[in-house]
Enzyme design. Structure first.
Site, mmCIF file in Angstrom:
data_model
loop_
_atom_site.group_PDB
_atom_site.id
_atom_site.type_symbol
_atom_site.label_atom_id
_atom_site.label_comp_id
_atom_site.label_asym_id
_atom_site.label_seq_id
_atom_site.Cartn_x
_atom_site.Cartn_y
_atom_site.Cartn_z
ATOM 1 N N LYS A 121 0.834 -1.213 0.000
ATOM 2 C CA LYS A 121 0.000 0.000 0.000
ATOM 3 C C LYS A 121 0.868 1.263 0.000
ATOM 4 O O LYS A 121 0.680 2.153 -0.823
ATOM 5 C CB LYS A 121 -0.944 0.017 1.225
ATOM 6 C CG LYS A 121 -1.905 -1.162 1.280
ATOM 7 C CD LYS A 121 -2.856 -1.072 2.451
ATOM 8 C CE LYS A 121 -2.187 -1.145 3.820
ATOM 9 N NZ LYS A 121 -1.462 -2.407 4.086
ATOM 10 N N ARG B 23 -9.786 0.493 8.767
ATOM 11 C CA ARG B 23 -9.318 -0.863 9.041
ATOM 12 C C ARG B 23 -10.364 -1.688 9.768
ATOM 13 O O ARG B 23 -10.108 -2.857 10.084
ATOM 14 C CB ARG B 23 -8.058 -0.792 9.898
ATOM 15 C CG ARG B 23 -6.764 -1.061 9.122
ATOM 16 C CD ARG B 23 -5.642 -0.849 10.088
ATOM 17 N NE ARG B 23 -4.451 -1.577 9.800
ATOM 18 C CZ ARG B 23 -3.379 -1.021 9.243
ATOM 19 N NH1 ARG B 23 -3.400 0.221 8.849
ATOM 20 N NH2 ARG B 23 -2.282 -1.725 9.092
ATOM 21 N N ARG C 110 11.298 -5.649 5.337
ATOM 22 C CA ARG C 110 11.018 -4.223 5.115
ATOM 23 C C ARG C 110 11.943 -3.351 5.954
ATOM 24 O O ARG C 110 12.189 -3.600 7.125
ATOM 25 C CB ARG C 110 9.568 -3.909 5.474
ATOM 26 C CG ARG C 110 9.284 -2.400 5.499
ATOM 27 C CD ARG C 110 7.821 -2.074 5.412
ATOM 28 N NE ARG C 110 7.017 -2.689 6.461
ATOM 29 C CZ ARG C 110 5.687 -2.672 6.455
ATOM 30 N NH1 ARG C 110 5.029 -2.109 5.456
ATOM 31 N NH2 ARG C 110 5.020 -3.243 7.435
ATOM 32 N N ARG D 177 11.053 -1.550 11.602
ATOM 33 C CA ARG D 177 9.999 -1.247 12.570
ATOM 34 C C ARG D 177 9.908 -2.353 13.612
ATOM 35 O O ARG D 177 10.002 -3.528 13.279
ATOM 36 C CB ARG D 177 8.653 -1.137 11.833
ATOM 37 C CG ARG D 177 8.416 0.210 11.212
ATOM 38 C CD ARG D 177 7.271 0.204 10.237
ATOM 39 N NE ARG D 177 6.056 -0.470 10.725
ATOM 40 C CZ ARG D 177 4.939 -0.597 10.002
ATOM 41 N NH1 ARG D 177 4.870 -0.103 8.798
ATOM 42 N NH2 ARG D 177 3.896 -1.219 10.499
ATOM 43 N N ARG E 94 -0.649 -9.278 13.630
ATOM 44 C CA ARG E 94 -1.174 -8.290 12.683
ATOM 45 C C ARG E 94 -1.973 -8.955 11.562
ATOM 46 O O ARG E 94 -2.988 -8.426 11.128
ATOM 47 C CB ARG E 94 -0.027 -7.455 12.109
ATOM 48 C CG ARG E 94 0.508 -6.462 13.156
ATOM 49 C CD ARG E 94 1.842 -5.882 12.785
ATOM 50 N NE ARG E 94 1.810 -5.181 11.531
ATOM 51 C CZ ARG E 94 2.872 -4.942 10.780
ATOM 52 N NH1 ARG E 94 4.069 -5.349 11.182
ATOM 53 N NH2 ARG E 94 2.754 -4.296 9.660
#
Ligand code: ADP
Ligand code: ADP
Length: 205
Positions: A13, A88, A122, A151, A162
């Site tokens: 995204k 969400r 990531r 992160r 998640r």
């Protein structure tokens, strides 16, 4: 133009949002980036949000809705905006409907097994929010000069939570927007440029 980018964590995204927002001259609104900024600044909202984010859970709807309401009142949203990571939950979508009308929702589909590799590799820029992947980017510096970091919630333990949160609370939004005739679906399990092309084709059609 008011749009939503939907999809699981790691779907791409953020990667796609920059190009779409630039193409339409609209604001890119990432609730994740906004929350991380609040956490960094140590605001009361940031302190509350952090306890959920660290566990991989969604931040309560009221917190998010208040934050988004303020954000879309800003001058750079006058020509429209692209939400990345919002709404969400169905409750967030219903609250959004009371504030403004959404034109299009683009759902980026990627299978879970692919997401885990994407999220764990990531790396993110603390200055501009750009994301990279260790498999395709050799440097630890962003093109803007920021030093990339991983992160906390991108570590394996949190990623599973998640994904569960996504399937339970966010995936129902796919049907929600399909029923309103606003949903476009693209295959996110393809190279970045191919996904960008498919999104552009769907939006132009
Ligand atoms: P999201 O905002 O949906 O959580 P990101 O845009 O941050 O996802 O992408 C997650 C990770 O996957 C990043 O490391 C990014 O570089 C990488 N990525 C994004 N799109 C693709 C793609 N089409 N193919 C392979 N890797 C991708
Ligand atoms: P990703 O796309 O990888 O899931 P985000 O940056 O969008 O990451 O979100 C990171 C975290 O911030 C989420 O796990 C959640 O705790 C919180 N968050 C972001 N957006 C929302 C939202 N709309 N509602 C609730 N929590 C959110």
């Amino acid at each position: 133009m008011k749009m939503i980018l939907l999809g699981p964590p790691g779907a791409g995204k953020g990667t796609q949002a920059k190009g779409i927002a630039a193409r339409y001259g609209i604001a890119h609104i990432s609730t994740g980036d906004m929350l991380r900024a609040e956490v960094r600044e140590g605001t009361p909202l940031g302190r509350e949000a952090k306890s959920y984010m660290d566990k991989g859970q969604l931040v309560p709807d009221e917190v998010i809705i208040g934050m988004v309401k303020n954000r879309i009142a800003a001058p750079d949203c006058e020509k429209g905006f692209l939400f990345d990571g919002f709404p969400r939950t169905i409750a967030q979508a219903e609250a959004l409907e009371k504030i403004t009308d959404i034109d299009r929702v683009v759902d980026i589909e990627v299978p879970d097994e692919r997401l885990i590799a994407r999220i764990s590799g990531r790396r993110m820029c603390p200055l501009c929010g750009a994301t990279y992947h260790v498999s395709t980017y050799g440097s630890d510096k962003c093109s803007c000069g920021g030093v990339l970091y991983q992160r906390d919630d991108d570590r394996a333990e949190t990623v599973a939570v998640r994904l569960t949160e996504y399937h339970k609370k966010t995936a129902p939004l796919i049907d929600y927007y399909a029923q309103k005739g606003k949903l476009l679906t693209v295959n996110g399990d393809a190279p970045v440029d191919a996904v960008a092309d498919e999104i552009a084709r769907e939006l132009d059609a």
